[in-house]
Design an enzyme around this catalytic site. Structure first.
Site, short mmCIF file in Angstrom:
data_model
loop_
_atom_site.label_atom_id
_atom_site.label_comp_id
_atom_site.label_asym_id
_atom_site.label_seq_id
_atom_site.Cartn_x
_atom_site.Cartn_y
_atom_site.Cartn_z
N SER A 182 57.73 50.90 76.96
CA SER A 182 56.77 51.18 78.02
C SER A 182 57.12 52.52 78.68
CB SER A 182 56.84 50.05 79.05
OG SER A 182 55.75 50.12 79.91
N GLY A 183 56.13 53.41 78.78
CA GLY A 183 56.35 54.72 79.42
C GLY A 183 56.81 55.81 78.48
N THR A 187 50.18 56.31 74.79
CA THR A 187 48.75 56.52 75.06
C THR A 187 48.42 58.01 75.08
OG1 THR A 187 48.61 54.45 76.25
CG2 THR A 187 46.90 56.05 76.71
N SER A 241 50.21 53.21 82.78
CA SER A 241 50.59 52.33 81.67
C SER A 241 49.38 51.56 81.14
CB SER A 241 51.64 51.33 82.18
OG SER A 241 51.98 50.41 81.17
N SER A 242 49.18 51.60 79.82
CA SER A 242 48.10 50.81 79.21
C SER A 242 48.49 49.34 79.30
CB SER A 242 47.94 51.16 77.73
OG SER A 242 47.56 52.49 77.59
N GLY A 464 53.82 48.76 75.14
CA GLY A 464 55.23 49.01 74.84
C GLY A 464 56.15 47.87 75.24
#
Length: 642
Positions: A182-183, A187, A241-242, A464
């Site tokens: 994540s991060g 995306t 974040s998606s 993520g």
């Protein structure tokens, strides 16, 4: 170097962000290096530091550390250092010594010199600089068009162009997997890949319709602002974040021109609609609408000027440093127009979004000593009813005394305040989820040009891997998805690749990469696994969080290696109930509220009312829900509901 058009000439020079300068190369080549003495050793602070071997005694190596201290290490902890000619190597598979320390050092040095892309054999590794570098301009895209991978520096455009050329040459569909924690920047890289394909496949023909509504390449790129406004949010680690996964197919015609696109989405995190942790924020669209930057929206949505009036979206952060929600709202609103949404559709999207915010303010009280809720003021409910085109009084009645089917007859069920509040939360999540799916469907209709589609390139941008202080149901679903993806990836990239070597008669010692994730996958998904027990417990009326935990412990503790006892929590954090050893780390999960999240039943009486309302979009998004007509509600039960 290709000729650069005048318009592209205005773009900044991307060279310093792609190549190591000659001056830097000279400095790197003159570094002192002794192949027999230079070594990497583990370090708590830095991961690894470079030392000098002083002597060896059996399996123990004495190493002089950078500060002059001499320390002993086991032989297997000491790694060899690559010669200076490999400093800041573009492809790490070319390194003489491919140990963890050398890979980390190479990535780190390139990153320090603003070189964020590096190859590792077939893969392109990207490190997020959390700032904009001029490496995605038209000028930069032209550097990569039609070039072989070894002719240009590492870049996501090179991988994209490779996929495009392979598709045209081999007449085969291609896929790109964009993965990471994540991060990490998945995306952002996905958006750049799509923009690249839109550029290389752009049609030279322009007609009146495309001028008015936006060309196909514009529309492909403009799906991003809409999906991000409704599907992206701020998390602890990432401001954008998606909170869903997506697989985007870019379709091309026989000559390689863009012929359309379609999007599949997975696992929208519905729980965020009604609750956020202290350092997080809900979906961007709520705060964009509150900015008031698009004239008239706040007025027809009956929104105040204070975000704290709306409890569902103000439990965490309500603004993001460096992000102008007003400006972002203009971009979202414009994207709706380019994608061909009608004025009525767009307004209804905003009205339904605002109704979710207003629903969080509907208040109820207990009637005397009875187990019966009744409205405590109807102000917010009146606004919801106006936005959704339904009768306010009827809405309150349906919430506090819904009709439920018992056998062949319908009876009125009295509900207490907690039940009503829970029902409103489930309804808000259901409405927002269905609205999001409508937006995706509408984008797909717009991107379906009816042109001949020969082949496609698929881009998978999945949520993520996450480890937070508090990890709930959403994190389990996201991490499980990543676990399965990694297993698929390992199997195809390592196992099948080595089998191919054998078939071709290449002398090859089979390497076990030690990455078989099956035990963890089975723990979650097999019969009597975590999801199976969750489903079973959801069926029992008297099941509680505690009975769920007890069943998990009895079934898996000491029997399934990846299932472990949780570590003690950090001060001020909630304790976990169990932990799972995933490929990317051990995560402690807290199961509070999982049974309710998995059921998430919608109030059928309210759904029936929505289906007969005057808001056309609301009627459309609930068209497939059976309502009161019988059968299980479409949003009830189901494994892994978010």
């Amino acid at each position: 170097m290709p000729k650069v058009e005048k318009s592209a000439g205005e773009d900044p020079d991307p060279t310093p962000y792609l190549y190591v300068s000659l001056e830097q190369k000279r400095i790197d080549q003159t570094k002192p290096y002794d192949a027999k003495k230079a070594c990497w050793v583990p370090d708590e602070q830095e991961g690894f530091v470079q030392g000098e071997i002083k002597g060896t005694k059996g399996d123990i190596v004495s190493v002089t550390l950078p500060g002059g201290e001499v320390k002993d290490f086991k032989k297997e902890q000491v790694g060899q250092v690559n010669p200076p000619k490999y400093e800041k190597a573009e492809d790490m598979s070319n390194l003489t010594y491919l140990n963890d320390a050398s890979v980390l050092y190479n990535l780190k040095q390139r990153y320090y010199h603003k070189l964020i892309y590096t190859y590792s054999g077939l893969f392109c590794v990207a490190i997020n600089p959390y700032k904009r570098y001029p490496v995605y301009t038209l000028r930069c895209a032209k550097l990569y068009r039609g070039k072989r991978r070894n002719e240009v520096p590492p870049h996501v455009f090179a991988v994209s162009d490779g996929a495009y050329v392979n598709m045209l040459t081999n007449k085969e569909n291609q896929s790109m997997l964009i993965t990471g924690e994540s991060g990490a920047g998945k995306t952002e890289n996905t958006k750049k890949v799509i923009a690249y394909f839109a550029t290389v496949g752009a049609s030279t023909k322009k007609d009146e319709a495309s001028e008015k509504k936006g060309s196909l390449e514009d529309q492909v790129v403009q799906t991003n602002p809409v999906l991000e406004a409704f599907g992206n949010a701020k998390t602890v680690r990432n401001d954008n974040s998606s909170r869903f996964g997506k697989f985007i197919r870019i379709h091309f015609g026989p000559s390689g021109k863009l012929a359309g696109a379609d999007i599949e989405t997975y696992l929208l995190e519905k729980a965020r609609v009604i609750s956020q942790q202290a350092l997080e924020r809900s979906y961007h669209i709520f705060y964009q609408m509150m900015s008031g930057s698009v004239k008239g929206v706040k007025e027809f949505c009956h929104l105040s000027n204070n975000i704290n009036d709306y409890h569902f979206v103000s439990q965490g952060k309500t603004s993001i440093p460096g992000v102008d929600d007003g400006e972002e709202f203009h971009i979202t609103d414009q994207a709706f127009d380019i994608l061909g949404f009608t004025k009525e559709e767009k307004e209804n999207v905003y009205k339904i979004t605002a109704s979710v915010m207003h629903m969080g303010g509907m208040k109820f009280k207990q009637r005397g000593r009875e187990e019966q809720a009744e409205p405590d003021g109807t102000e917010e409910g009146d606004r919801v009813s106006k936005l959704l085109g339904v009768d306010s009084q009827q809405l309150y009645t349906n919430l506090v005394k819904p009709r439920i089917k018992v056998g062949n007859e319908f009876v009125t069920q009295g509900r207490n305040v907690n039940q009503v509040n829970y029902s409103i939360g489930a309804m808000c999540k259901g409405v927002f989820d269905r609205l999001f799916k409508f937006l995706v469907k509408k984008c797909n209709e717009t991107l379906d040009t009816q042109q001949k589609r020969q082949h496609f390139i698929g881009v998978l941008d999945i949520a993520g891997f996450e480890i937070f202080d508090f990890n709930g149901f959403e994190q389990l679903c996201i991490n499980f998805t990543n676990e399965k993806l990694q297993q698929f990836f390992n199997h195809h990239m390592f196992v099948l690749e080595q089998e191919e070597y054998k078939k071709e008669g290449i002398v090859w010692a089979f390497i076990d990469f030690g990455m078989d994730l099956l035990a963890c996958i089975e723990l979650i998904e097999k019969p009597m696994g975590i999801l199976s027990i969750l489903e079973e417990e959801s069926m029992f009326p008297k099941a509680t969080d505690q009975t769920f935990v007890d069943k998990l412990m009895a079934q898996h503790l000491g029997k399934s290696p990846p299932f472990q006892k949780p570590k003690p929590p950090k001060p001020g954090c909630q304790a976990g109930h169990f932990a799972i050893a995933h490929y990317a780390g051990t995560v402690s999960y807290n199961i509070t509220g999982w049974l309710e999240k998995n059921k998430d039943p919608l109030n059928d009486t309210v759904v029936d009312q929505f289906k007969k309302g005057s808001n056309k979009l609301l009627v459309e998004i609930f068209a497939d829900h059976p309502g009161q007509s019988g059968g299980a509600p479409a949003d009830a039960g189901g494994k892994g509901k978010l």
